[in-house]
Design an enzyme around this catalytic site. Structure first.
Site, PDB file in Angstrom:
ATOM      1  N   HIS A 263       0.434  -1.287  -0.061  1.00 13.58           N
ATOM      2  CA  HIS A 263      -0.281   0.031   0.360  1.00 13.58           C
ATOM      3  C   HIS A 263       1.184   1.449   0.346  1.00 13.58           C
ATOM      4  CE1 HIS A 263      -4.279   2.390   0.388  1.00 13.58           C
ATOM      5  NE2 HIS A 263      -3.328   2.792   1.077  1.00 13.58           N
ATOM      6  N   HIS A 300      -3.880   5.167  10.259  1.00 16.00           N
ATOM      7  CA  HIS A 300      -3.076   6.240  10.878  1.00 16.00           C
ATOM      8  C   HIS A 300      -3.194   8.095  11.740  1.00 16.00           C
ATOM      9  CE1 HIS A 300      -4.965   7.036   6.599  1.00 16.00           C
ATOM     10  NE2 HIS A 300      -4.754   9.002   6.993  1.00 16.00           N
ATOM     11  N   ASP A 306      -5.726  18.089   9.272  1.00 14.19           N
ATOM     12  CA  ASP A 306      -7.472  17.743   8.740  1.00 14.19           C
ATOM     13  C   ASP A 306      -6.882  17.516   8.061  1.00 14.19           C
ATOM     14  OD1 ASP A 306      -7.968  18.583  11.944  1.00 14.19           O
ATOM     15  OD2 ASP A 306      -9.201  19.902  10.788  1.00 14.19           O
ATOM     16  N   HIS A 336      -6.900   7.711  12.284  1.00 17.60           N
ATOM     17  CA  HIS A 336      -8.236   7.038  11.516  1.00 17.60           C
ATOM     18  C   HIS A 336      -8.294   5.700  10.995  1.00 17.60           C
ATOM     19  CE1 HIS A 336      -7.593   9.997   8.680  1.00 17.60           C
ATOM     20  NE2 HIS A 336      -8.134   9.112   7.660  1.00 17.60           N
TER      21      HIS A 336
END
Length: 388
Positions: A263, A300, A306, A336
């Site tokens: 990834h 992560h 943000d 998240h």
């Protein structure tokens, strides 16, 4: 990004005599940025671009803030923002900080009664629904679904739509928007590993030149207010220009994804940058090809920024229950990652058809009252296992 463009008629040298057929001088204008140190364009006008007849008034477009400081993840249902006839009235700020406004708009009508100029910010308009023409004083660009329109601050423009069904995702930046530095050499040329190149950038190709005097309404944004000014000459009266400061378009469909055996991190999707935020494009691509790869993104921590993700189309593998036009906000300070089941579901998959735009800001974003009207207040609980 520094690349040269010329359109229309110009004299051989800057700041020299250039006359109209009747012998009068054209009016030269330096249209520059960052004082005299940034990118600039020299344009030549039929009439003086300075002829103000009247300042009719001003009104505020400052967003109403609902949450100044928060640590809650949100999902906003963007298509619930109501359509409005007028372009400026349709622009709804959902997230904001001192560097950037993130705006949803669903205008129904083309701009015909006024011209617009944002003197505070570059505008990056992503076309989610609709097609038409971006008309500017430096030429026109046709647009359609999937286009980014980069409009530098100070450009005078109108949007002409082909029909009433239009959805726009607008990043309004008080910092200049450039192509990513790591994709450019020291001359500014995009390098071989860049996910797009200069061939993909569509510059203005048609120059409107109006020789008209009268009353022309210009709406100018300055410090969160709109000023209504009446000019004595048509703003689109340029006979020619050259330089580096002008609008251009890039289709998200021309962004070539960078993939690998395992990834890849989000920066491989980066499309534009400022010193205050980055913009990334998630496009249809082959998944990781290591035999044990997990294509879903890993968890992560958002410590420094943000993250805003605007979902455009396709199957969003890492999220549950998202649809086109949804916006997720994952604020700084907490981790998240994929929703429960997403990592396992992704194993063995070979490709994704997802299409999305991401904006990562380095300062926290404030949530507006307009955003809360379309918010899913329980989204922050969507990482809980079903047993909880």
């Amino acid at each position: 990004m520094p690349f040269y463009h010329k359109l229309g008629k110009i004299p051989p040298k800057r700041h020299t005599v250039f006359r109209k057929p009747n012998g009068e001088l054209y009016s030269e204008q330096l249209f520059g940025t960052i004082g005299f140190d940034g990118m600039s364009t020299n344009s030549y006008h039929v009439h003086r671009p300075t002829m103000v007849k009247e300042i009719k008034g001003q009104y505020s477009v400052k967003p109403e803030i609902a949450l100044e400081n928060h640590i809650k993840s949100y999902r906003f249902r963007g298509f619930q923002v109501k359509s409005k006839a007028d372009y400026l009235e349709s622009r709804t700020i959902v997230l904001t900080n001192s560097d950037v406004n993130i705006i949803l708009a669903a205008p129904q009508e083309s701009m015909t009664d006024y011209f617009y100029k944002n003197s505070d910010a570059d505008e990056l308009i992503f076309i989610h629904k609709g097609s038409g023409t971006l008309r500017t004083h430096l030429g026109n660009i046709d647009f359609k679904y999937g286009d980014y329109l980069l409009i530098p601050r100070g450009i005078i423009y109108q949007l002409r739509f082909d029909d009433k069904d239009n959805r726009l995702f607008i990043t309004e930046s008080r910092r200049p928007i450039y192509t990513p530095k790591r994709y450019r050499n020291w001359f500014g040329q995009l390098l071989e590993h860049s996910p797009y190149c200069e061939r993909d950038l569509r510059r203005p190709d048609t120059l409107e030149t109006h020789d008209e005097l009268g009353d022309f309404l210009m709406k100018i944004k300055k410090q969160d207010e709109i000023f209504d000014m009446v000019y004595a000459s048509h703003p689109f009266d340029v006979v020619g220009y050259d330089g580096y400061n002008f609008p251009y378009a890039l289709s998200i469909h021309d962004f070539e994804p960078i993939t690998g055996r395992i990834h890849q991190p989000p920066p491989v999707h980066q499309t534009f940058e400022t010193d205050a935020f980055v913009v990334c494009s998630f496009v249809p691509r082959l998944y990781d090809y290591h035999p044990d790869s997990i294509p879903a993104p890993y968890n992560h921590s958002n410590i420094d920024s943000d993250e805003v993700l605007y979902y455009v189309d396709g199957d969003f593998m890492s999220r549950n229950d998202v649809d086109a036009g949804h916006i997720s906000l994952h604020p700084a300070g907490i981790p998240h990652g994929p929703h429960p089941g997403a990592a396992e579901r992704s194993i063995g998959k070979t490709k994704t058809e997802e299409l999305a735009v991401m904006v990562d800001t380095f300062k926290p974003l404030k949530v507006t009252k307009a955003a809360l009207e379309i918010a899913d207040e329980d989204y922050h609980k969507s990482w809980l296992e079903s047993s909880h």
